[in-house]
Design an enzyme around this catalytic site. Structure first.
Site, PDB file in Angstrom:
ATOM      1  N   ASP A  68       0.829  -1.199   0.000  1.00  0.00           N
ATOM      2  CA  ASP A  68       0.000   0.000   0.000  1.00  0.00           C
ATOM      3  C   ASP A  68       0.873   1.262   0.000  1.00  0.00           C
ATOM      4  O   ASP A  68       1.849   1.337   0.750  1.00  0.00           O
ATOM      5  CB  ASP A  68      -0.865  -0.031   1.264  1.00  0.00           C
TER       6      ASP A  68
ATOM      7  N   GLU B   9       1.546  -0.708  -5.044  1.00  0.00           N
ATOM      8  CA  GLU B   9       0.609   0.347  -5.396  1.00  0.00           C
ATOM      9  C   GLU B   9       1.436   1.618  -5.337  1.00  0.00           C
ATOM     10  O   GLU B   9       1.667   2.184  -4.274  1.00  0.00           O
ATOM     11  CB  GLU B   9      -0.543   0.440  -4.391  1.00  0.00           C
TER      12      GLU B   9
HETATM   13  C1  GLC Z   1      -4.200   3.058  -0.677  1.00  0.00           C
HETATM   14  C2  GLC Z   1      -5.435   2.181  -0.556  1.00  0.00           C
HETATM   15  C3  GLC Z   1      -6.576   3.028  -0.097  1.00  0.00           C
HETATM   16  C4  GLC Z   1      -6.245   3.644   1.247  1.00  0.00           C
HETATM   17  C5  GLC Z   1      -4.918   4.387   1.189  1.00  0.00           C
HETATM   18  C6  GLC Z   1      -4.399   4.708   2.557  1.00  0.00           C
HETATM   19  O1  GLC Z   1      -4.308   4.010  -1.654  1.00  0.00           O
HETATM   20  O2  GLC Z   1      -5.685   1.543  -1.764  1.00  0.00           O
HETATM   21  O3  GLC Z   1      -7.787   2.319  -0.036  1.00  0.00           O
HETATM   22  O4  GLC Z   1      -7.259   4.540   1.608  1.00  0.00           O
HETATM   23  O5  GLC Z   1      -3.917   3.633   0.568  1.00  0.00           O
HETATM   24  O6  GLC Z   1      -3.943   3.548   3.182  1.00  0.00           O
END
Ligand code: GLC
Length: 547
Positions: free
Chosen positions: A212, A277
């Site tokens: 994340d 991500e």
């Molecule tokens: C990422 C996740 C999202 C979350 C954010 C903070 O972007 O996909 O859902 O709100 O991180 O952890």
């Protein structure tokens, strides 16, 4: 038809190169105990559905102990399951059954921030300014005569300042909600803790991690001002990147972290992987997250952001494939996830949106690399746009007016009445209500119906798994000459060639010469080697290569 799956084997180290990964938003997938919230046992019961769908792996969104301020992306205990989702035994049972069915399990790791309920943060609050406990987070004194101004001008991705002041006058940084304090990744204890958390889940048998906010962990030394407003609508990190390098995103030192994680992953058998991500200013900078000494994959969000036009798709496909060739790793395609408006709705909603979404899926599944499917897209679910405001739970909603709840509505499994079999028989609870129109979109309603979206996914996934040209994770594509607004590319393996044609031209288009149709997102007309492809449709052809 049931897909055949081999049990994950220790020799198939590169499984992730061409895998189809199904994202399970745990809260909304299947509820086994009638409390209106999905859980691990619910996933376990539905594993045969996922095996039959034909995916290779599941990515589970966070199910760890959490106050659930941000849907579990606010983790209070990284080594336990929140009672809302079950317990560690449920996890062990679920992963054992998944592996027995040939399905791998990827879990979400949230290293940028903890929950404010985490013991470290509670200790930091109690210990006060200057204490070693505060060093694990990013506490700072404020500006102004009495420190009444935040330490710098950074804004939260969920809206409002990225700093919150505590009772003793210091401020702490949170790139997301105030309940998600950012960790100090220059601190050795933070690094050691996450290496240990990786091992904890690897020891329990997980096959990989989705990292994340993988671009956010390191902040520029001195925490300098950005110098301009970074306020965005909702979670549009991509809007920020257009404004220049930010002192809290994509700093070079973040790569040191991944270089220390890779040997840990590699020390376990069976091909353990990690997908980032990550958001970066350019595809070139994004590609730096992947490679033999860092992470295995990074989502290609440019594909998700492409507009419905041949030029737009062709450009992002070419760029992503070129970058992946340079770093020697496959591209990772995605059309929807739990943060984005579902692609049926992005592409125009209603019939048009669904037609295009089905075509985009055939495009995605024909490309070399790994593809991620978000739960419910195989049912053609649209975004739920009319949720009552008081039911919305996304923390960014109050600050920005944008919410991600509409793509998180529980999955319709069967029956005529909401929540459509989300819970056990007789349960009427679901944490978000499903629309009345979803009876027709349920798994039961679509199963065995030849032109349903569910059967389209099953067919395409079965062909992809068995076809020599598609099962390859790597390799290029050859673009074919087409009418304007039509995309066609071929992939060859041995003596067979597969061609994917997508009609984005706004008029039916005549195609010939690519062989026999294998699957189409809308009915083709025409006989023999000449076919008419309707608007907003895609088709896969197969042709023997001679000579
Ligand atoms: C990422 C996740 C999202 C979350 C954010 C903070 O972007 O996909 O859902 O709100 O991180 O952890």
């Amino acid at each position: 038809m049931t897909a055949t799956h081999p049990t994950p084997s220790a020799t198939d180290l590169d499984w992730w190169r061409s895998a189809v990964v199904y994202q399970v938003y745990v809260r909304s997938f299947a509820d086994s105990n009638a409390d209106g919230v999905g859980d691990l046992q619910g996933i376990r019961e539905r594993l045969p559905y996922l095996r039959d769908l034909g995916v290779d792996a599941l990515w589970l969104t966070p199910f760890y102990t959490s106050p659930m301020v941000d849907g579990g992306y606010d983790v209070a205990d990284y080594r336990d399951v929140d009672p809302m989702f079950g317990n560690l035994t449920d996890f062990d049972n679920m992963i054992t059954d998944a592996h027995a069915l040939g399905l791998r399990i990827i879990v979400d790791l949230v290293p940028n921030h903890t929950s404010d309920a985490h013991v470290w943060f509670q200790a930091a609050l109690a210990a006060g300014p200057g204490s070693p406990e505060r060093e694990r987070y990013l506490f700072a004194d404020g500006r102004g005569a009495t420190g009444e101004e935040p330490p710098n001008d950074w804004e939260s991705i969920f809206g409002g300042p990225a700093w919150t002041r505590v009772a003793d006058g210091q401020w702490y940084l949170h790139l997301f909600d105030p309940a998600q304090p950012d960790l100090n990744w220059r601190h050795p204890e933070v690094r050691a803790e996450f290496e240990d958390i990786l091992r904890f889940w690897l020891d329990r048998g997980v096959d990989g991690f989705r990292i994340d906010v993988a671009h956010g962990m390191i902040k520029q030394e001195g925490l300098p001002d950005v110098g301009f407003s970074t306020m965005t609508t909702g979670q549009r990190q991509v809007e920020l990147l257009g404004k220049g390098r930010l002192p809290y995103f994509d700093q070079d030192e973040v790569h040191d972290i991944y270089r220390s994680w890779r040997p840990i992953l590699d020390s376990y058998p069976g091909g353990r992987m990690a997908v980032a991500e990550a958001w970066a200013e350019t595809p070139q900078r994004l590609a730096r997250y992947i490679g033999p000494d860092e992470l295995h994959q990074a989502f290609s969000f440019d594909f998700l952001d492409a507009t419905w036009s041949a030029d737009s798709f062709r450009k992002v496909v070419d760029t992503a494939l070129a970058e992946s060739t340079i770093v020697g790793a496959p591209t990772t395609w995605v059309l929807s996830n739990h943060d984005k408006k579902r692609h049926v709705t992005r592409y125009g909603d209603g019939e048009v949106g669904l037609r295009r979404a089905r075509a985009a899926t055939l495009l995605m599944l024909a490309l070399p690399g790994c593809a991620y499917i978000y739960q419910g897209e195989e049912l053609g679910l649209p975004e739920v746009l009319d949720l009552p405001d008081e039911l919305r739970q996304d923390p960014s909603f109050l600050r920005t007016g944008e919410s991600r709840d509409g793509c998180r509505v529980p999955i319709p499994w069967s029956g005529q009445l909401a929540p459509y079999g989300f819970g056990p028989a007789g349960s009427e609870l679901s944490w978000l209500p499903a629309p009345a129109t979803w009876a027709a979109l349920s798994v039961a309603a679509q199963t065995g119906v030849p032109d349903s979206t569910l059967e389209l996914y099953r067919t395409a996934l079965r062909i992809r798994r068995g076809h020599p040209a598609l099962a390859l994770g790597d390799g290029g594509i050859t673009w074919r000459e087409t009418a304007p607004g039509v995309l066609a590319f071929s992939r060859a393996a041995g003596d067979v060639e597969l061609t994917c044609v997508v009609n984005l031209s706004g008029a039916p288009t005549r195609i010939s010469g690519y062989g026999t149709p294998l699957v189409a997102s809308a009915p083709l007309t025409g006989e023999g080697d000449g076919h008419l492809l309707p608007i907003d449709a895609a088709v896969w052809f197969e042709r023997p290569l001679v000579g």
